[in-house]
Design a protein around this motif. Structure first.
Motif, PDB file in Angstrom:
ATOM      1  N   LEU A 153       3.101   3.714 -11.131  1.00  0.00           N
ATOM      2  CA  LEU A 153       1.682   3.508 -11.408  1.00  0.00           C
ATOM      3  C   LEU A 153       1.334   3.878 -12.845  1.00  0.00           C
ATOM      4  CD1 LEU A 153       0.041   4.911  -8.134  1.00  0.00           C
ATOM      5  CD2 LEU A 153       0.470   2.526  -8.732  1.00  0.00           C
ATOM      6  N   ALA A 154       2.007   4.911 -13.369  1.00  0.00           N
ATOM      7  CA  ALA A 154       1.721   5.363 -14.733  1.00  0.00           C
ATOM      8  C   ALA A 154       2.064   4.304 -15.772  1.00  0.00           C
ATOM      9  CB  ALA A 154       2.473   6.659 -15.029  1.00  0.00           C
ATOM     10  N   GLN A 155       2.944   3.365 -15.438  1.00  0.00           N
ATOM     11  CA  GLN A 155       3.272   2.287 -16.377  1.00  0.00           C
ATOM     12  C   GLN A 155       2.096   1.362 -16.603  1.00  0.00           C
ATOM     13  OE1 GLN A 155       7.711   1.732 -14.727  1.00  0.00           O
ATOM     14  NE2 GLN A 155       7.156   0.150 -16.192  1.00  0.00           N
ATOM     15  N   ASN A 156       1.177   1.323 -15.634  1.00  0.00           N
ATOM     16  CA  ASN A 156      -0.059   0.550 -15.770  1.00  0.00           C
ATOM     17  C   ASN A 156       0.241  -0.912 -16.113  1.00  0.00           C
ATOM     18  OD1 ASN A 156      -2.865   0.294 -15.713  1.00  0.00           O
ATOM     19  ND2 ASN A 156      -3.056   0.656 -17.911  1.00  0.00           N
ATOM     20  N   THR A 157       1.071  -1.526 -15.272  1.00  0.00           N
ATOM     21  CA  THR A 157       1.521  -2.901 -15.511  1.00  0.00           C
ATOM     22  C   THR A 157       0.745  -3.895 -14.650  1.00  0.00           C
ATOM     23  OG1 THR A 157       3.212  -2.632 -13.811  1.00  0.00           O
ATOM     24  CG2 THR A 157       3.857  -2.164 -16.087  1.00  0.00           C
ATOM     25  N   PRO A 158       0.770  -5.171 -15.011  1.00  0.00           N
ATOM     26  CA  PRO A 158       0.110  -6.182 -14.169  1.00  0.00           C
ATOM     27  C   PRO A 158       0.920  -6.586 -12.949  1.00  0.00           C
ATOM     28  CG  PRO A 158       1.026  -7.204 -16.125  1.00  0.00           C
ATOM     29  CD  PRO A 158       1.214  -5.728 -16.301  1.00  0.00           C
ATOM     30  N   CYS A 159       2.155  -6.077 -12.823  1.00  0.00           N
ATOM     31  CA  CYS A 159       2.987  -6.389 -11.663  1.00  0.00           C
ATOM     32  C   CYS A 159       3.719  -5.141 -11.208  1.00  0.00           C
ATOM     33  CB  CYS A 159       3.989  -7.490 -12.006  1.00  0.00           C
ATOM     34  SG  CYS A 159       5.057  -7.964 -10.614  1.00  0.00           S
ATOM     35  N   LEU A 160       3.763  -4.944  -9.896  1.00  0.00           N
ATOM     36  CA  LEU A 160       4.415  -3.781  -9.303  1.00  0.00           C
ATOM     37  C   LEU A 160       5.402  -4.262  -8.247  1.00  0.00           C
ATOM     38  CD1 LEU A 160       4.344  -0.642  -9.232  1.00  0.00           C
ATOM     39  CD2 LEU A 160       2.550  -0.819  -7.505  1.00  0.00           C
TER      40      LEU A 160
END
Length: 252
Positions: A153-160
């Motif tokens: 979550l800390a990466q704050n990416t548009p895809c998980l």
């Protein structure tokens, strides 16, 4: 953002692990990847986050090929919660989550204010904000799962990408985690074993069987009695709850 895979094949040695697998993920969706052990779920996810290079087919982020992005660029677009995350050295919980910000760190620069804010936000999201000073090795299996999710979550990416994220979690945290993921403003694809949880939280499902996609669509379209019994080889009864969601009962 859109993430798509077209006709993905993976051959390892003489074994064909994936055969012609195609999927498409749209913005703000939670997509479940289902299937028994050995059906190819983890291999497909590893192709999406570039741990395995497909033998055939292509993966695209929007209109660009995934292979055209650098590792750092990919890490800013796709965050991963892997099924197995071996840790060579012991770290505090806080530092483990801070690793999720590595793609944003510039050479010879300290972590930024935003980095620390994202770490704290992620720890709060998984209810581990009071455990930042603990060593990762002292955590239970369920606590480790929550910390590894926080790192993603800390990466704050548009895809998980999540590979069995509810593994080792008790039912409270399974529901809490999937409810949290459902609310995230990003694409999420998760390999899941619990069909009822998949029916409860996923917008769409892909059901895999022997390295192929056997069915995909809404939970109602995929989780039919025939599909479940064919893939899992267990007799079931599929009913609807009063709220309209599916309820899958396994028969002895």
């Amino acid at each position: 953002m859109k993430l798509s895979a077209e006709h993905i094949g993976v051959t390892i040695g003489q074994a064909q692990i994936l055969q012609g697998v195609s999927l498409s993920l749209e913005t703000h969706e939670l997509v479940g990847l289902l299937g028994p052990n050995g059906s190819g779920k983890t291999t497909m996810l590893k192709c999406l986050y570039r741990t395995i290079k497909p033998s055939a087919g292509e993966i695209r982020i929007d209109e660009g090929l995934l292979t055209d992005f650098s590792a750092k660029e990919t890490a800013k677009k796709i965050a991963v919660h892997a099924q197995h995350s071996p840790i060579a050295f012991d770290f505090t919980v806080y530092d483990m989550v801070l690793m999720g910000r590595s793609a944003y760190q510039r050479p010879l620069r300290d972590w930024s204010k935003e980095d620390h804010e994202q770490v704290q936000k992620a720890l709060c999201a998984v209810e581990m904000e009071k455990e930042g000073a603990r060593m990762f090795s002292t955590l239970s299996g369920g606590e480790r799962q929550r910390v590894l999710l926080a790192r993603a979550l800390a990466q704050n990416t548009p895809c998980l990408v999540l590979d069995e994220p509810t593994n080792h979690l008790d039912i409270k945290y399974q529901i809490q985690l999937l409810r949290l993921v459902k609310q995230l403003p990003c694409i999420t694809i998760a390999a899941l074993h619990d069909l009822n949880l998949a029916a409860m939280f996923c917008d769409r499902l892909y059901l895999m069987h022997k390295g192929r996609v056997m069915a995909h669509g809404s939970p109602e379209q995929v989780l039919t009695k025939q599909n479940i019994e064919t893939v899992y080889e267990v007799p079931v009864t599929v009913t609807k709850r009063p709220d309209g969601r599916l309820n899958i009962l396994y028969e002895a």
